[in-house]
Design a protein around this motif. Structure first.
Motif, mmCIF file in Angstrom:
data_model
loop_
_atom_site.group_PDB
_atom_site.id
_atom_site.type_symbol
_atom_site.label_atom_id
_atom_site.label_comp_id
_atom_site.label_asym_id
_atom_site.label_seq_id
_atom_site.Cartn_x
_atom_site.Cartn_y
_atom_site.Cartn_z
ATOM 1 N N ALA A 69 -3.308 -44.708 64.146
ATOM 2 C CA ALA A 69 -1.929 -45.034 63.791
ATOM 3 C C ALA A 69 -1.944 -46.254 62.874
ATOM 4 O O ALA A 69 -2.603 -47.254 63.178
ATOM 5 N N TYR A 70 -1.244 -46.146 61.770
ATOM 6 C CA TYR A 70 -1.141 -47.239 60.802
ATOM 7 C C TYR A 70 0.328 -47.617 60.671
ATOM 8 O O TYR A 70 1.191 -46.734 60.631
ATOM 9 N N THR A 71 0.595 -48.910 60.589
ATOM 10 C CA THR A 71 1.970 -49.388 60.464
ATOM 11 C C THR A 71 2.091 -50.330 59.272
ATOM 12 O O THR A 71 1.083 -50.728 58.679
ATOM 13 N N HIS A 72 3.307 -50.676 58.947
ATOM 14 C CA HIS A 72 3.642 -51.637 57.905
ATOM 15 C C HIS A 72 2.967 -51.280 56.582
ATOM 16 O O HIS A 72 2.974 -50.125 56.190
ATOM 17 N N SER A 73 2.363 -52.263 55.908
ATOM 18 C CA SER A 73 1.806 -52.007 54.577
ATOM 19 C C SER A 73 0.631 -51.029 54.626
ATOM 20 O O SER A 73 0.434 -50.250 53.685
ATOM 21 N N ALA A 74 -0.135 -51.036 55.705
ATOM 22 C CA ALA A 74 -1.267 -50.105 55.809
ATOM 23 C C ALA A 74 -0.770 -48.666 55.820
ATOM 24 O O ALA A 74 -1.390 -47.781 55.217
ATOM 25 N N LEU A 83 -1.312 -39.105 48.702
ATOM 26 C CA LEU A 83 -0.653 -38.291 47.674
ATOM 27 C C LEU A 83 -1.599 -37.947 46.526
ATOM 28 O O LEU A 83 -1.366 -36.990 45.798
ATOM 29 N N GLY A 84 -2.656 -38.739 46.382
ATOM 30 C CA GLY A 84 -3.650 -38.457 45.356
ATOM 31 C C GLY A 84 -3.181 -38.870 43.970
ATOM 32 O O GLY A 84 -2.147 -39.504 43.790
ATOM 33 N N GLY A 85 -3.965 -38.489 42.975
ATOM 34 C CA GLY A 85 -3.624 -38.780 41.586
ATOM 35 C C GLY A 85 -3.434 -40.263 41.324
ATOM 36 O O GLY A 85 -4.125 -41.115 41.868
ATOM 37 N N GLY A 86 -2.458 -40.571 40.492
ATOM 38 C CA GLY A 86 -2.154 -41.953 40.149
ATOM 39 C C GLY A 86 -1.679 -42.773 41.330
ATOM 40 O O GLY A 86 -1.856 -43.992 41.349
ATOM 41 N N TRP A 87 -1.106 -42.119 42.325
ATOM 42 C CA TRP A 87 -0.641 -42.839 43.522
ATOM 43 C C TRP A 87 -1.825 -43.415 44.275
ATOM 44 O O TRP A 87 -1.724 -44.485 44.877
ATOM 45 N N ARG A 88 -2.956 -42.713 44.235
ATOM 46 C CA ARG A 88 -4.161 -43.231 44.893
ATOM 47 C C ARG A 88 -4.603 -44.547 44.247
ATOM 48 O O ARG A 88 -5.007 -45.476 44.917
ATOM 49 N N TRP A 89 -4.497 -44.602 42.920
ATOM 50 C CA TRP A 89 -4.868 -45.836 42.213
ATOM 51 C C TRP A 89 -3.912 -46.975 42.546
ATOM 52 O O TRP A 89 -4.339 -48.116 42.716
ATOM 53 N N LEU A 90 -2.634 -46.673 42.663
ATOM 54 C CA LEU A 90 -1.667 -47.696 43.044
ATOM 55 C C LEU A 90 -1.970 -48.220 44.449
ATOM 56 O O LEU A 90 -1.895 -49.419 44.701
ATOM 57 N N ALA A 91 -2.341 -47.325 45.358
ATOM 58 C CA ALA A 91 -2.708 -47.744 46.712
ATOM 59 C C ALA A 91 -3.932 -48.652 46.672
ATOM 60 O O ALA A 91 -3.972 -49.679 47.358
ATOM 61 N N ARG A 92 -4.916 -48.297 45.886
ATOM 62 C CA ARG A 92 -6.113 -49.141 45.788
ATOM 63 C C ARG A 92 -5.771 -50.525 45.271
ATOM 64 O O ARG A 92 -6.339 -51.525 45.732
ATOM 65 N N LEU A 93 -4.848 -50.591 44.328
ATOM 66 C CA LEU A 93 -4.407 -51.891 43.829
ATOM 67 C C LEU A 93 -3.755 -52.691 44.957
ATOM 68 O O LEU A 93 -3.990 -53.891 45.105
ATOM 69 N N GLY A 94 -2.950 -52.038 45.774
ATOM 70 C CA GLY A 94 -2.300 -52.703 46.895
ATOM 71 C C GLY A 94 -3.281 -53.236 47.913
ATOM 72 O O GLY A 94 -3.060 -54.299 48.511
ATOM 73 N N TRP A 95 -4.388 -52.516 48.125
ATOM 74 C CA TRP A 95 -5.384 -52.959 49.113
ATOM 75 C C TRP A 95 -6.062 -54.256 48.691
ATOM 76 O O TRP A 95 -6.674 -54.942 49.517
ATOM 77 N N VAL A 96 -5.967 -54.633 47.414
ATOM 78 C CA VAL A 96 -6.579 -55.872 46.931
ATOM 79 C C VAL A 96 -5.949 -57.093 47.608
ATOM 80 O O VAL A 96 -6.631 -58.077 47.884
ATOM 81 N N PHE A 97 -4.662 -57.011 47.895
ATOM 82 C CA PHE A 97 -3.960 -58.140 48.498
ATOM 83 C C PHE A 97 -4.271 -58.215 49.995
ATOM 84 O O PHE A 97 -4.375 -57.192 50.658
ATOM 85 N N PRO A 98 -4.402 -59.422 50.526
ATOM 86 C CA PRO A 98 -4.697 -59.563 51.956
ATOM 87 C C PRO A 98 -3.562 -58.982 52.809
ATOM 88 O O PRO A 98 -2.388 -59.104 52.460
ATOM 89 N N ARG A 99 -3.946 -58.382 53.924
ATOM 90 C CA ARG A 99 -2.955 -57.734 54.781
ATOM 91 C C ARG A 99 -1.829 -58.675 55.227
ATOM 92 O O ARG A 99 -0.669 -58.268 55.233
ATOM 93 N N PRO A 100 -2.122 -59.925 55.607
ATOM 94 C CA PRO A 100 -1.009 -60.801 56.002
ATOM 95 C C PRO A 100 0.042 -60.958 54.895
ATOM 96 O O PRO A 100 1.242 -60.972 55.173
ATOM 97 N N LEU A 101 -0.386 -61.039 53.654
ATOM 98 C CA LEU A 101 0.543 -61.154 52.534
ATOM 99 C C LEU A 101 1.315 -59.839 52.344
ATOM 100 O O LEU A 101 2.542 -59.840 52.216
ATOM 101 N N ARG A 102 0.595 -58.718 52.361
ATOM 102 C CA ARG A 102 1.248 -57.402 52.207
ATOM 103 C C ARG A 102 2.267 -57.182 53.304
ATOM 104 O O ARG A 102 3.388 -56.737 53.049
ATOM 105 N N ASP A 103 1.881 -57.483 54.543
ATOM 106 C CA ASP A 103 2.787 -57.260 55.672
ATOM 107 C C ASP A 103 3.984 -58.210 55.646
ATOM 108 O O ASP A 103 5.081 -57.839 56.077
#
Length: 135
Positions: A69-74, A83-103
């Motif tokens: 189970a994943y919640t919040h930004s995860a 969703l794949g495609g370009g959305w996968r790249w956007l997700a990878r960009l989001g993972w660069v930021f630390p979870r406390p900041l994303r959340d």
């Protein structure tokens, strides 16, 4: 991050959340995701099954996949990745930021989502064509 049986639990009365679900449906050509409102009996049962809190006011989208189970930004980033495609790249960009900041950003938006985007009196109902994807 997602498999063929990934489930998205969402706040069924939140306009932002309903818009996000409709976005996922439009971009999920493979039909990987299924959906349930957090307020529904199915949503409540899935929260209990995964030992997640069942708050009166939901504060996070939940992604259930591969027994996790994943919640919040995860959850949001996992859905975009699935969703794949370009959305996968956007997700990878989001993972660069630390979870406390994303959340923190996620929680800020969640706190004001009803004020900024509104809410409905009842959960959104899918069309007959989409009903099979909802629990």
């Amino acid at each position: 991050m997602t498999d063929a049986s990934a489930i998205i639990l969402f706040d069924g009365v939140c306009n932002l959340c309903n818009g996000f679900v409709q976005f996922v449906i439009r971009h999920d050509a493979a039909g990987r995701f299924r959906f349930a409102a957090l307020q529904s009996a199915a949503g409540q049962a899935l929260l209990r099954q995964h030992q997640l809190p069942t708050p009166a006011e939901p504060d996070s989208v939940v992604l259930l996949t591969n027994g996790q189970a994943y919640t919040h930004s995860a959850a949001a980033l996992g859905i975009l990745h699935g969703l794949g495609g370009g959305w996968r790249w956007l997700a990878r960009l989001g993972w660069v930021f630390p979870r406390p900041l994303r959340d923190a950003v996620y929680r800020l938006i969640a706190r004001y989502r009803y004020r900024w985007f509104g809410r409905q009196d009842a959960c959104w109902l899918p069309t007959p064509e989409l009903r099979a994807r909802f629990l």
